[in-house]
Enzyme design. Structure first.
Site, PDB file in Angstrom:
ATOM      1  N   TRP A 140       0.873  -1.184   0.000  1.00 29.14           N
ATOM      2  CA  TRP A 140       0.000   0.000   0.000  1.00 29.14           C
ATOM      3  C   TRP A 140       0.907   1.230   0.000  1.00 29.14           C
ATOM      4  O   TRP A 140       1.630   1.475   0.952  1.00 29.14           O
ATOM      5  CB  TRP A 140      -0.905   0.021   1.227  1.00 29.14           C
ATOM      6  CG  TRP A 140      -1.927   1.140   1.173  1.00 29.14           C
ATOM      7  CD1 TRP A 140      -1.671   2.486   1.166  1.00 29.14           C
ATOM      8  CD2 TRP A 140      -3.345   1.005   1.091  1.00 29.14           C
ATOM      9  NE1 TRP A 140      -2.829   3.197   1.096  1.00 29.14           N
ATOM     10  CE2 TRP A 140      -3.890   2.319   1.049  1.00 29.14           C
ATOM     11  CE3 TRP A 140      -4.210  -0.088   1.067  1.00 29.14           C
ATOM     12  CZ2 TRP A 140      -5.251   2.561   0.979  1.00 29.14           C
ATOM     13  CZ3 TRP A 140      -5.564   0.168   1.004  1.00 29.14           C
ATOM     14  CH2 TRP A 140      -6.081   1.478   0.959  1.00 29.14           C
ATOM     15  N   GLU A 209       7.954  -1.232   1.553  1.00 33.92           N
ATOM     16  CA  GLU A 209       7.929  -0.900   2.973  1.00 33.92           C
ATOM     17  C   GLU A 209       8.785  -1.923   3.710  1.00 33.92           C
ATOM     18  O   GLU A 209       8.654  -3.127   3.446  1.00 33.92           O
ATOM     19  CB  GLU A 209       6.510  -0.974   3.525  1.00 33.92           C
ATOM     20  CG  GLU A 209       5.487  -0.087   2.875  1.00 33.92           C
ATOM     21  CD  GLU A 209       4.086  -0.503   3.274  1.00 33.92           C
ATOM     22  OE1 GLU A 209       3.599  -0.040   4.327  1.00 33.92           O
ATOM     23  OE2 GLU A 209       3.488  -1.312   2.538  1.00 33.92           O
ATOM     24  N   ASP A 242       9.540   3.135   1.444  1.00 28.49           N
ATOM     25  CA  ASP A 242       8.399   3.893   1.964  1.00 28.49           C
ATOM     26  C   ASP A 242       8.310   3.623   3.461  1.00 28.49           C
ATOM     27  O   ASP A 242       7.839   2.572   3.893  1.00 28.49           O
ATOM     28  CB  ASP A 242       7.135   3.428   1.234  1.00 28.49           C
ATOM     29  CG  ASP A 242       5.864   4.094   1.750  1.00 28.49           C
ATOM     30  OD1 ASP A 242       5.955   4.919   2.675  1.00 28.49           O
ATOM     31  OD2 ASP A 242       4.775   3.761   1.230  1.00 28.49           O
ATOM     32  N   GLN A 245       5.024   4.483   7.911  1.00 27.46           N
ATOM     33  CA  GLN A 245       4.597   4.021   9.231  1.00 27.46           C
ATOM     34  C   GLN A 245       5.747   3.547  10.094  1.00 27.46           C
ATOM     35  O   GLN A 245       5.601   3.438  11.310  1.00 27.46           O
ATOM     36  CB  GLN A 245       3.561   2.907   9.073  1.00 27.46           C
ATOM     37  CG  GLN A 245       2.313   3.370   8.336  1.00 27.46           C
ATOM     38  CD  GLN A 245       1.180   2.368   8.392  1.00 27.46           C
ATOM     39  OE1 GLN A 245       1.042   1.615   9.345  1.00 27.46           O
ATOM     40  NE2 GLN A 245       0.343   2.364   7.377  1.00 27.46           N
ATOM     41  N   LYS A 271       3.241  10.223   7.433  1.00 23.39           N
ATOM     42  CA  LYS A 271       2.547   9.931   8.680  1.00 23.39           C
ATOM     43  C   LYS A 271       3.307  10.334   9.950  1.00 23.39           C
ATOM     44  O   LYS A 271       3.012  11.335  10.573  1.00 23.39           O
ATOM     45  CB  LYS A 271       2.204   8.443   8.742  1.00 23.39           C
ATOM     46  CG  LYS A 271       1.151   8.015   7.730  1.00 23.39           C
ATOM     47  CD  LYS A 271       0.792   6.557   7.930  1.00 23.39           C
ATOM     48  CE  LYS A 271      -0.198   6.047   6.892  1.00 23.39           C
ATOM     49  NZ  LYS A 271      -1.538   6.621   7.034  1.00 23.39           N
ATOM     50  N   ARG A 406      -3.971  -4.789  13.666  1.00 19.21           N
ATOM     51  CA  ARG A 406      -2.787  -3.928  13.679  1.00 19.21           C
ATOM     52  C   ARG A 406      -2.770  -3.139  14.975  1.00 19.21           C
ATOM     53  O   ARG A 406      -3.749  -2.466  15.309  1.00 19.21           O
ATOM     54  CB  ARG A 406      -2.818  -3.020  12.464  1.00 19.21           C
ATOM     55  CG  ARG A 406      -1.648  -2.090  12.330  1.00 19.21           C
ATOM     56  CD  ARG A 406      -1.614  -1.442  10.973  1.00 19.21           C
ATOM     57  NE  ARG A 406      -2.859  -0.760  10.630  1.00 19.21           N
ATOM     58  CZ  ARG A 406      -3.050  -0.115   9.480  1.00 19.21           C
ATOM     59  NH1 ARG A 406      -2.098  -0.087   8.566  1.00 19.21           N
ATOM     60  NH2 ARG A 406      -4.201   0.488   9.237  1.00 19.21           N
TER      61      ARG A 406
END
Length: 433
Positions: A140, A209, A242, A245, A271, A406
């Site tokens: 994502w 990620e 990326d 998070q 974020k 999560r």
């Protein structure tokens, strides 16, 4: 919301139903009116322990006094400028970021992760003169054109063709290996052999990620990033990481890639960098920046290098470093993981606990003994019961039967709040069981 009086909440949802466009599933049946630290509150004073840090962003908790002070001061001095103007907070933040990522001294500040991934992909295409982008099949990276084309977890149907040259390979997950007895190295070799067969010879980038969050908290095994970087270098591709998070201390190091000793060609932050405010950054090398300059790289957008969010980003980095929040995430994350593993030992429909630092996940599996209840039913029931009890955590559907809960509280979460969260989650599981 109009207040805690009778009918006020029903009226709120009636108004919301008339006017709010859904953009990704149903809205949570809780109406926050304020937030403080690790909690959000509704108008009646009912509090909810926030184990998702807002949208995985509020790493300093809600309404952090130092962030609030910076926002107020910046709003009264420098909030927004003509995009070609550079202000002190912007250069200060670029300098601070560069000091933490030796080798990537050039910085572009933007607003969202999708926007920043878009910029990184455009840079990779411009520099390599290629147009093929590879990502993970559970990824994502955003909802804009190029970022959406590299997003395989959801959202690919109904919108026409993605960008030409969009390819995916599977992310390694030891709990659910694709082939018995095949390790991630062999799987990576096989994946790139297939990419080589499909490529037209115009590979530009791999975007990844370090921990695929929306993909189900899939942590790339140690050594994977180094092997991936080598695959990219062999093909003239750039590696984009990326860390929307995972950046700014959440995994126990300032950036997740530090564990592997691999520096990407382009690093994307969002974020966590704004601690809940819209702020993103693309970092790259001077060599890549020079090529961008020579080829007239264009990403002129309204909120590029805005001073107010940049001032916030400076303060976020200062607090994370000053208060040792990366080390704290490592230590308190170990305590949280220990508690989740204890729940796994008690409930057979928890199949796996995984993740790093304060980015953890519980994977639900079908209930044994005749599959009395499906994993999807169990995960939804536990999540809804936890919400009713005062704990906010969410399920990410990632192609697994029940999805993954999560769990990512703020880095400022206290030991008592961790204990409370585990207690509420345990109670929810007991009541569902």
């Amino acid at each position: 919301m109009e207040g805690p009086g009778p009918g006020a909440e029903a009226l709120f949802w009636e108004r919301a139903g008339r006017h709010m466009l859904r953009f990704g599933g149903r809205f949570v049946p809780f109406v926050p009116v304020r937030a403080q630290g690790s909690f959000v509150y509704d108008a009646s004073g009912r509090k909810m322990l926030d184990f998702t840090s807002g949208q995985m962003s509020a790493i300093l908790g809600h309404a952090h006094p130092e962030i609030a002070e910076v926002v107020g001061r910046a709003a009264c001095t420098l909030d927004h400028l003509f995009s070609s103007m550079l202000s002190p907070p912007v250069v200060d933040l670029a300098e601070a970021l560069a000091s933490h990522v030796p080798g990537l001294p050039k910085v572009l500040l933007l607003s969202t992760g999708g926007e920043a991934n878009e910029a990184a992909i455009k840079i990779a295409k411009l520099v390599t003169r290629g147009w093929e982008v590879v990502g993970f099949a559970q990824s994502w990276h955003g909802m804009t054109g190029g970022a959406a084309s590299a997003t395989y977890k959801a959202g690919r149907r109904g919108y026409g063709p993605p960008a030409v040259g969009s390819f995916a390979i599977p992310a390694p997950l030891s709990f659910r290996p694709r082939f018995s007895g095949v390790d991630w190295r062999a799987e990576l070799d096989d994946s790139f052999a297939l990419i080589d067969r499909q490529s037209s010879g115009n590979l530009a980038a791999f975007i990844a990620e370090p921990i695929l969050s929306s993909g189900g908290i899939i942590e790339l095994p140690e050594g994977y990033l180094a092997a991936l970087k080598q695959k990219c270098e062999e093909r003239g591709m750039l590696l984009i990481l990326d860390e929307a998070q995972t950046g700014l201390g959440r995994t126990g190091t300032m950036f997740a890639f530090e564990r592997d000793g691999v520096v990407p060609d382009l690093l994307v932050l969002s974020k966590t960098l704004g601690a809940g405010l819209p702020l993103a950054a693309v970092l790259t090398s001077r060599k890549i920046s020079d090529v961008c300059d020579a080829r007239d790289f264009l990403f002129y957008t309204t909120h590029a290098n805005d001073p107010l969010p940049a001032a916030v980003g400076c303060k976020v980095i200062e607090i994370v470093v000053r208060d040792g929040l990366a080390g704290r995430a490592r230590a308190i994350g170990a305590r949280l993981k220990e508690g989740l593993l204890a729940l796994k030992s008690e409930y057979p429909w928890i199949g796996d606990v995984r993740g790093r630092g304060l980015l953890l996940g519980l994977e639900f599996i079908d209930e044994p003994a005749g599959r009395r209840r499906s994993a999807a039913v169990l995960s939804d029931a536990v999540t809804e019961r936890a919400l009713a009890l005062g704990l906010s955590a969410n399920i990410v559907r990632a192609g697994f039967s029940g999805g993954v809960m999560r769990i990512a509280p703020p880095l400022t979460v206290s030991e008592d709040e961790i204990a409370l969260g585990l207690s509420l989650l345990g109670r929810a599981m007991r009541e569902v069981a």
